[in-house]
Design a protein around this motif. Structure first.
Motif, mmCIF file in Angstrom:
data_model
loop_
_atom_site.group_PDB
_atom_site.id
_atom_site.type_symbol
_atom_site.label_atom_id
_atom_site.label_comp_id
_atom_site.label_asym_id
_atom_site.label_seq_id
_atom_site.Cartn_x
_atom_site.Cartn_y
_atom_site.Cartn_z
ATOM 1 N N GLU A 87 -25.383 57.201 52.052
ATOM 2 C CA GLU A 87 -24.452 56.158 52.501
ATOM 3 C C GLU A 87 -24.773 55.709 53.932
ATOM 4 N N THR A 88 -25.048 56.674 54.801
ATOM 5 C CA THR A 88 -25.389 56.361 56.193
ATOM 6 C C THR A 88 -26.727 55.635 56.266
ATOM 7 N N ILE A 89 -27.682 56.074 55.469
ATOM 8 C CA ILE A 89 -28.998 55.417 55.431
ATOM 9 C C ILE A 89 -28.830 53.953 55.038
ATOM 10 N N LYS A 90 -28.094 53.701 53.963
ATOM 11 C CA LYS A 90 -27.875 52.332 53.483
ATOM 12 C C LYS A 90 -27.172 51.487 54.551
ATOM 13 N N MET A 91 -26.204 52.070 55.208
ATOM 14 C CA MET A 91 -25.461 51.351 56.241
ATOM 15 C C MET A 91 -26.403 50.898 57.359
ATOM 16 N N TYR A 92 -27.282 51.803 57.792
ATOM 17 C CA TYR A 92 -28.210 51.457 58.870
ATOM 18 C C TYR A 92 -29.247 50.422 58.414
ATOM 19 N N ILE A 93 -29.737 50.549 57.190
ATOM 20 C CA ILE A 93 -30.702 49.578 56.660
ATOM 21 C C ILE A 93 -30.068 48.189 56.632
ATOM 22 N N GLU A 94 -28.831 48.132 56.174
ATOM 23 C CA GLU A 94 -28.109 46.848 56.130
ATOM 24 C C GLU A 94 -27.872 46.287 57.529
ATOM 25 N N LEU A 95 -27.791 47.179 58.491
ATOM 26 C CA LEU A 95 -27.605 46.771 59.889
ATOM 27 C C LEU A 95 -28.891 46.208 60.487
ATOM 28 N N GLY A 96 -30.027 46.479 59.815
ATOM 29 C CA GLY A 96 -31.300 45.961 60.297
ATOM 30 C C GLY A 96 -32.207 46.988 60.941
ATOM 31 N N VAL A 97 -31.877 48.266 60.777
ATOM 32 C CA VAL A 97 -32.758 49.326 61.275
ATOM 33 C C VAL A 97 -33.951 49.427 60.331
ATOM 34 N N ASP A 98 -35.155 49.558 60.892
ATOM 35 C CA ASP A 98 -36.379 49.497 60.089
ATOM 36 C C ASP A 98 -36.810 50.829 59.502
ATOM 37 N N ARG A 99 -36.444 51.930 60.168
ATOM 38 C CA ARG A 99 -36.843 53.251 59.654
ATOM 39 C C ARG A 99 -35.843 54.287 60.131
ATOM 40 N N LEU A 100 -35.476 55.185 59.227
ATOM 41 C CA LEU A 100 -34.516 56.238 59.560
ATOM 42 C C LEU A 100 -35.217 57.574 59.679
ATOM 43 N N ILE A 101 -34.787 58.359 60.661
ATOM 44 C CA ILE A 101 -35.369 59.680 60.892
ATOM 45 C C ILE A 101 -34.402 60.743 60.372
ATOM 46 N N LEU A 102 -34.889 61.571 59.466
ATOM 47 C CA LEU A 102 -34.096 62.679 58.938
ATOM 48 C C LEU A 102 -34.623 63.967 59.544
ATOM 49 N N GLY A 103 -33.731 64.707 60.200
ATOM 50 C CA GLY A 103 -34.138 65.919 60.903
ATOM 51 C C GLY A 103 -33.562 67.178 60.302
ATOM 52 N N SER A 104 -32.342 67.541 60.680
ATOM 53 C CA SER A 104 -31.731 68.790 60.214
ATOM 54 C C SER A 104 -31.680 68.876 58.698
ATOM 55 N N ILE A 105 -31.375 67.751 58.054
ATOM 56 C CA ILE A 105 -31.258 67.732 56.594
ATOM 57 C C ILE A 105 -32.612 68.031 55.918
ATOM 58 N N ALA A 106 -33.712 67.748 56.643
ATOM 59 C CA ALA A 106 -35.047 68.009 56.085
ATOM 60 C C ALA A 106 -35.296 69.500 55.901
ATOM 61 N N VAL A 107 -34.646 70.305 56.743
ATOM 62 C CA VAL A 107 -34.771 71.760 56.628
ATOM 63 C C VAL A 107 -33.859 72.276 55.521
ATOM 64 N N LYS A 108 -32.638 71.763 55.509
ATOM 65 C CA LYS A 108 -31.625 72.280 54.582
ATOM 66 C C LYS A 108 -31.777 71.758 53.156
ATOM 67 N N ASP A 109 -32.266 70.520 53.038
ATOM 68 C CA ASP A 109 -32.358 69.909 51.712
ATOM 69 C C ASP A 109 -33.581 69.000 51.626
ATOM 70 N N PRO A 110 -34.792 69.598 51.595
ATOM 71 C CA PRO A 110 -36.012 68.785 51.578
ATOM 72 C C PRO A 110 -36.084 67.829 50.376
#
Length: 238
Positions: A87-110
Motif C-alpha cells: 500500500e505504501t509502495i503504491k502510494m509513493y509511486i502514485e505520488l511520482g517517486v521513481d524507485r522505492l528502497i526496501l530495507g528492514s523488510i528485506a531481512v524479515k521478509d525477502p
C-alpha cells in the motif's frame, strides 16, 4: 557511475546524521525542496531521499515534504524509510517517486521484496555494521551477513542495492569500497555506495573500481568538501 545527492528528512527538515544516530542530527535546511532544486540546477539526475522518522516508525512520516520535493523538481527520486507494505509502495509511486528502497523488510521478509520487485521499481537497502545487517533505522544489528542478504536477491528483478557501512555514514572518512564491491559481486546487481564520502578522491576511487554503479553524496556536499558539479563532470555525468 551515477552520483545521487541525498536529502535525509527528520521532522520536516533536511538533516545529516553521524553513524545513523538520530540525536546527532545536524539541520541543513528548513525547506528540503529548495535543496532538491539546487541539486537539479547543479546537473543531478537522481535524488536519494530517506524518511528518517519513517525508518524508526515503520510508516511514512515526512509525506508533506516529500510531496513538496516532487512538485518542485524534475529529478528521478529514490526513496526509503518506513516502507513495509505494498500500500505504501503504491502510494509513493502514485505520488511520482521513481524507485522505492526496501530495507528492514528485506531481512524479515525477502519474498515480499521479490514479489514487489516483480511489480514496481525496487531497490534493496543493505545497511551493515562490521559486515552484519542492521535493521529498524539501524537500531538493531541482526545475525545475517550483508553479503548473504545480497545473494538472496540475485536474479530477483531488483533494480539496485544501496549498501551503507554505518560506521562510516556521516563521518567524512572515505567510502568502504571493498564492502560495496563485495555486495556487488555477491548479488550481480547494480550496487550504490553509501556512507563516508569525503571529497573527489572517493568519487574517483569508486569510478575506477568498475564494480560500483553509483554513490550517494550527503555530508560532503553540505559541509562544502565536495563540489557536485566537479563530481558530475568526473563521472561524465553531464
Amino acid at each position: 557511475m551515477d552520483i545521487l545527492p541525498a536529502i535525509d528528512l527528520k521532522d520536516g527538515k533536511a538533516v545529516r546524521l553521524s553513524k545513523g544516530l538520530m540525536d546527532s542530527a545536524k539541520i541543513y535546511s528548513d525547506e528540503p525542496w529548495q535543496v532538491a532544486k539546487k541539486f537539479e540546477e547543479l546537473g543531478s539526475k537522481w535524488l536519494h531521499i530517506v524518511d528518517l522518522n519513517g525508518a524508526f516508525a515503520g510508516e511514512p512520516a515526512n509525506l508533506e515534504q516529500i510531496k513538496k520535493i516532487r512538485e518542485n523538481c524534475n529529478l528521478k527520486i529514490e526513496l526509503g524509510g518506513g516502507i513495509r507494505d505494498e500500500e505504501t509502495i503504491k502510494m509513493y509511486i502514485e505520488l511520482g517517486v521513481d524507485r522505492l528502497i526496501l530495507g528492514s523488510i528485506a531481512v524479515k521478509d525477502p519474498q515480499f521484496v521479490k514479489d514487489m520487485a516483480a511489480k514496481y521499481p525496487i531497490a534493496v537497502g543493505i545497511d551493515a555494521m562490521d559486515g552484519m545487517v542492521a535493521v529498524e533505522g539501524w537500531a538493531e544489528v541482526s545475525s545475517m551477513k550483508a553479503t548473504d542478504l545480497a545473494k538472496e536477491f540475485a536474479n530477483a528483478g531488483v533494480e539496485a542495492i544501496i549498501c551503507t557501512d554505518i560506521s562510516k555514514d556521516g563521518m567524512l572518512c572515505g567510502v568502504n569500497v571493498e564492502f560495496t564491491e563485495s555486495i556487488a559481486l555477491a548479488s550481480g546487481i547494480d550496487t550504490i555506495a553509501s556512507g563516508g564520502v569525503k571529497d573527489i578522491t572517493d568519487v574517483l576511487e569508486c569510478k575506477d573500481n568498475g564494480n560500483i554503479a553509483g554513490m550517494i553524496v550527503g555530508k560532503a556536499f553540505y559541509e562544502g568538501r565536495l563540489d557536485l558539479k566537479e563530481a558530475f563532470d568526473t563521472v561524465g555525468h553531464i
